[in-house]
Structures are given as structure tokens and as C-alpha cells.
Motif scaffolding. Sequence first.
Motif, PDB file in Angstrom:
ATOM      1  N   HIS A  13     -33.673  40.568 110.729  1.00 11.67           N
ATOM      2  CA  HIS A  13     -33.036  40.045 111.945  1.00 11.67           C
ATOM      3  C   HIS A  13     -31.538  40.381 111.973  1.00 11.67           C
ATOM      4  CE1 HIS A  13     -31.873  37.613 115.284  1.00 11.67           C
ATOM      5  NE2 HIS A  13     -31.265  36.715 114.531  1.00 11.67           N
ATOM      6  N   LEU A  14     -30.873  40.200 110.852  1.00  8.20           N
ATOM      7  CA  LEU A  14     -29.433  40.493 110.783  1.00  8.20           C
ATOM      8  C   LEU A  14     -29.155  41.963 111.089  1.00  8.20           C
ATOM      9  CD1 LEU A  14     -26.515  39.646 110.078  1.00  8.20           C
ATOM     10  CD2 LEU A  14     -27.041  40.254 107.711  1.00  8.20           C
ATOM     11  N   LEU A  15     -29.954  42.855 110.535  1.00  6.62           N
ATOM     12  CA  LEU A  15     -29.760  44.288 110.800  1.00  6.62           C
ATOM     13  C   LEU A  15     -30.009  44.624 112.271  1.00  6.62           C
ATOM     14  CD1 LEU A  15     -31.394  45.810 107.591  1.00  6.62           C
ATOM     15  CD2 LEU A  15     -28.953  45.651 108.142  1.00  6.62           C
ATOM     16  N   GLY A  16     -31.014  44.001 112.871  1.00  5.11           N
ATOM     17  CA  GLY A  16     -31.279  44.211 114.293  1.00  5.11           C
ATOM     18  C   GLY A  16     -30.150  43.688 115.159  1.00  5.11           C
ATOM     19  N   GLU A  17     -29.621  42.508 114.816  1.00  2.01           N
ATOM     20  CA  GLU A  17     -28.505  41.927 115.570  1.00  2.01           C
ATOM     21  C   GLU A  17     -27.271  42.803 115.461  1.00  2.01           C
ATOM     22  OE1 GLU A  17     -24.811  39.738 116.162  1.00  2.01           O
ATOM     23  OE2 GLU A  17     -25.535  40.485 114.259  1.00  2.01           O
ATOM     24  N   ARG A  18     -26.997  43.316 114.278  1.00  3.89           N
ATOM     25  CA  ARG A  18     -25.828  44.187 114.090  1.00  3.89           C
ATOM     26  C   ARG A  18     -25.974  45.475 114.893  1.00  3.89           C
ATOM     27  NH1 ARG A  18     -24.264  44.849 108.047  1.00  3.89           N
ATOM     28  NH2 ARG A  18     -22.531  45.918 109.038  1.00  3.89           N
ATOM     29  N   GLN A  19     -27.191  46.021 114.959  1.00  2.00           N
ATOM     30  CA  GLN A  19     -27.412  47.243 115.736  1.00  2.00           C
ATOM     31  C   GLN A  19     -27.164  46.974 117.226  1.00  2.00           C
ATOM     32  OE1 GLN A  19     -31.429  48.830 115.703  1.00  2.00           O
ATOM     33  NE2 GLN A  19     -30.650  50.911 116.050  1.00  2.00           N
ATOM     34  N   LEU A  20     -27.667  45.860 117.733  1.00  2.00           N
ATOM     35  CA  LEU A  20     -27.440  45.524 119.141  1.00  2.00           C
ATOM     36  C   LEU A  20     -25.961  45.244 119.419  1.00  2.00           C
ATOM     37  CD1 LEU A  20     -30.540  43.270 119.911  1.00  2.00           C
ATOM     38  CD2 LEU A  20     -30.090  45.601 120.715  1.00  2.00           C
ATOM     39  N   ARG A  21     -25.285  44.597 118.473  1.00  2.00           N
ATOM     40  CA  ARG A  21     -23.856  44.320 118.653  1.00  2.00           C
ATOM     41  C   ARG A  21     -23.050  45.614 118.654  1.00  2.00           C
ATOM     42  NH1 ARG A  21     -20.408  41.285 114.509  1.00  2.00           N
ATOM     43  NH2 ARG A  21     -22.380  41.412 113.450  1.00  2.00           N
ATOM     44  N   ARG A  22     -23.410  46.562 117.778  1.00  2.00           N
ATOM     45  CA  ARG A  22     -22.733  47.879 117.763  1.00  2.00           C
ATOM     46  C   ARG A  22     -22.948  48.614 119.080  1.00  2.00           C
ATOM     47  NH1 ARG A  22     -24.992  48.557 112.725  1.00  2.00           N
ATOM     48  NH2 ARG A  22     -26.523  49.980 113.597  1.00  2.00           N
ATOM     49  N   LEU A  23     -24.173  48.568 119.604  1.00  2.00           N
ATOM     50  CA  LEU A  23     -24.461  49.216 120.881  1.00  2.00           C
ATOM     51  C   LEU A  23     -23.658  48.578 122.013  1.00  2.00           C
ATOM     52  CD1 LEU A  23     -28.306  49.734 120.553  1.00  2.00           C
ATOM     53  CD2 LEU A  23     -26.599  51.536 120.895  1.00  2.00           C
ATOM     54  N   THR A  24     -23.612  47.254 122.040  1.00  2.00           N
ATOM     55  CA  THR A  24     -22.836  46.545 123.067  1.00  2.00           C
ATOM     56  C   THR A  24     -21.372  46.920 122.966  1.00  2.00           C
ATOM     57  OG1 THR A  24     -24.398  44.700 123.015  1.00  2.00           O
ATOM     58  CG2 THR A  24     -22.224  44.263 123.964  1.00  2.00           C
ATOM     59  N   ASP A  25     -20.840  46.903 121.756  1.00  2.12           N
ATOM     60  CA  ASP A  25     -19.439  47.271 121.546  1.00  2.12           C
ATOM     61  C   ASP A  25     -19.177  48.714 121.974  1.00  2.12           C
ATOM     62  OD1 ASP A  25     -16.753  46.691 120.477  1.00  2.12           O
ATOM     63  OD2 ASP A  25     -17.294  48.190 118.967  1.00  2.12           O
ATOM     64  N   GLY A  26     -20.083  49.624 121.633  1.00  4.03           N
ATOM     65  CA  GLY A  26     -19.919  51.030 121.999  1.00  4.03           C
ATOM     66  C   GLY A  26     -19.933  51.237 123.502  1.00  4.03           C
ATOM     67  N   LEU A  27     -20.846  50.556 124.195  1.00  4.76           N
ATOM     68  CA  LEU A  27     -20.904  50.685 125.655  1.00  4.76           C
ATOM     69  C   LEU A  27     -19.626  50.146 126.301  1.00  4.76           C
ATOM     70  CD1 LEU A  27     -24.607  49.626 126.330  1.00  4.76           C
ATOM     71  CD2 LEU A  27     -23.603  51.900 126.709  1.00  4.76           C
ATOM     72  N   VAL A  28     -19.230  48.946 125.897  1.00  2.00           N
ATOM     73  CA  VAL A  28     -18.044  48.325 126.500  1.00  2.00           C
ATOM     74  C   VAL A  28     -16.793  49.150 126.206  1.00  2.00           C
ATOM     75  CG1 VAL A  28     -16.581  46.262 126.466  1.00  2.00           C
ATOM     76  CG2 VAL A  28     -19.058  46.023 126.500  1.00  2.00           C
ATOM     77  N   GLU A  29     -16.680  49.657 124.992  1.00  4.13           N
ATOM     78  CA  GLU A  29     -15.526  50.480 124.624  1.00  4.13           C
ATOM     79  C   GLU A  29     -15.455  51.752 125.475  1.00  4.13           C
ATOM     80  OE1 GLU A  29     -14.736  52.834 120.655  1.00  4.13           O
ATOM     81  OE2 GLU A  29     -14.593  50.649 120.354  1.00  4.13           O
ATOM     82  N   ARG A  30     -16.586  52.405 125.661  1.00  7.15           N
ATOM     83  CA  ARG A  30     -16.619  53.628 126.481  1.00  7.15           C
ATOM     84  C   ARG A  30     -16.306  53.326 127.946  1.00  7.15           C
ATOM     85  NH1 ARG A  30     -19.453  54.437 122.079  1.00  7.15           N
ATOM     86  NH2 ARG A  30     -19.804  56.511 121.230  1.00  7.15           N
ATOM     87  N   TRP A  31     -16.811  52.198 128.457  1.00  3.21           N
ATOM     88  CA  TRP A  31     -16.514  51.829 129.845  1.00  3.21           C
ATOM     89  C   TRP A  31     -15.020  51.547 130.018  1.00  3.21           C
ATOM     90  CZ3 TRP A  31     -20.943  47.709 130.158  1.00  3.21           C
ATOM     91  CH2 TRP A  31     -22.168  48.356 130.231  1.00  3.21           C
ATOM     92  N   ALA A  32     -14.428  50.845 129.058  1.00  2.00           N
ATOM     93  CA  ALA A  32     -12.996  50.540 129.141  1.00  2.00           C
ATOM     94  C   ALA A  32     -12.164  51.812 129.032  1.00  2.00           C
ATOM     95  CB  ALA A  32     -12.605  49.553 128.041  1.00  2.00           C
ATOM     96  N   ASP A  33     -12.549  52.722 128.138  1.00  2.00           N
ATOM     97  CA  ASP A  33     -11.823  53.990 127.989  1.00  2.00           C
ATOM     98  C   ASP A  33     -11.891  54.836 129.259  1.00  2.00           C
ATOM     99  OD1 ASP A  33     -11.151  53.293 125.417  1.00  2.00           O
ATOM    100  OD2 ASP A  33     -12.638  54.606 124.459  1.00  2.00           O
ATOM    101  N   ALA A  34     -12.987  54.689 130.011  1.00  2.00           N
ATOM    102  CA  ALA A  34     -13.163  55.466 131.238  1.00  2.00           C
ATOM    103  C   ALA A  34     -12.457  54.820 132.433  1.00  2.00           C
ATOM    104  CB  ALA A  34     -14.641  55.637 131.549  1.00  2.00           C
TER     105      ALA A  34
END
Length: 175
Positions: free
Chosen positions: A65-86
Motif C-alpha cells: 500500500h505504501l509503495l502504491g501511495e508513493r507512486q500516486l503521490r509522485r504522479l500527482t506531483d509530476g502533473l501539478v509541477e508540469r502544469w505550473a511550469d507551463a
Amino acid sequence: MALEQSAGESKTVWSGTVPTAWDLRVVGLVVAVAALAASVNVPYGGVPVAAVAFLVLTAGGFVVHLLGERQLRRLTDGLVERWADAGGTIEDVTRSAEGSRTEWTVHTPDGDVTIGGVPVIPMTQLSIEWQGVSDTMDAGEAEENLDRLAASLYEEIFEIQASPDQTHHSPNSAS
């Protein structure tokens, strides 16, 4: 394919962090399955073997569960970071539900985007919902195509809502 910076400064007030989000449904499932599996060991190895089996299975379930949560959190962070950079305006990223789901709400001036999913490695699923429309995909596939995913979602979320008098450039087009 990377998102390009839109004309003008990014208007992001987001702090740059995505909070941790445990899913009590998954934790409950892990404990129930571990207890059921451990109870099978009582007639064969007694209570000590069942207790060890319960602890091992519960620990393994929490790690999954922890590994799955971390993967989803990384994806969320990556999407938000790319949207903000754009050039997208990100006001904040918060947990959507207090412990009952692995889900975050990305607050934008054009509406909230909900990102979450099923946090169980190796079958983690990413779900993105905006204006009542949701899409679900394999989290591994989303990680491999994060730039393309971010670009297409940026177009939908930030550029379609722009009024004709605002100057927004598509992240995929030349300025």
C-alpha cells in the motif's frame, strides 16, 4: 514531449508539496485478509504460527500500500509541477478525503481536479477527474507517458477554459 512555458509568468501559489494520503479501505482489506490467512494456520501450527503469519502478511500488505501511495503521490506531483511550469495557475493541492481514499484535489481557478486511484503495487491505478469526467489508467503507463499526459490534461483544464481575450498558447504549438 515536454510542456513549454506559456507567455507570461506562472501564477502558481502552490507550496510545491503533495500531502500523504493513506487509504483506510486498503488498510482494512490488508488486515482482514491477513487475519483470514493467519487463521488457517491455527489448526496446523497453533496460535504462535498464526500470529507470525498475521504480522508478516500485515507488514507485507502495508508495504504494498505504501509503495502504491508513493507512486500516486509522485504522479500527482509530476502533473501539478508540469502544469505550473507551463503557466497554469495552481492554488493548492490538498487531500480529498481524510484517510478514506488515496486522492488529492488540485485547486485551480477554473475548477478542482481530483487525482487519486487504487494504491496497491503492482496493480496501482491512476484516476483523474475534472468537471465530472474521469479517466483511469495503469499508474506504470502514466509514469512512462507523464509528459504527454500532462500536456493533454493541461490543454483540457487550463486552455479550453480561457476566454478569447486571454492569450494562451498550446503547450504543443510553437509560439
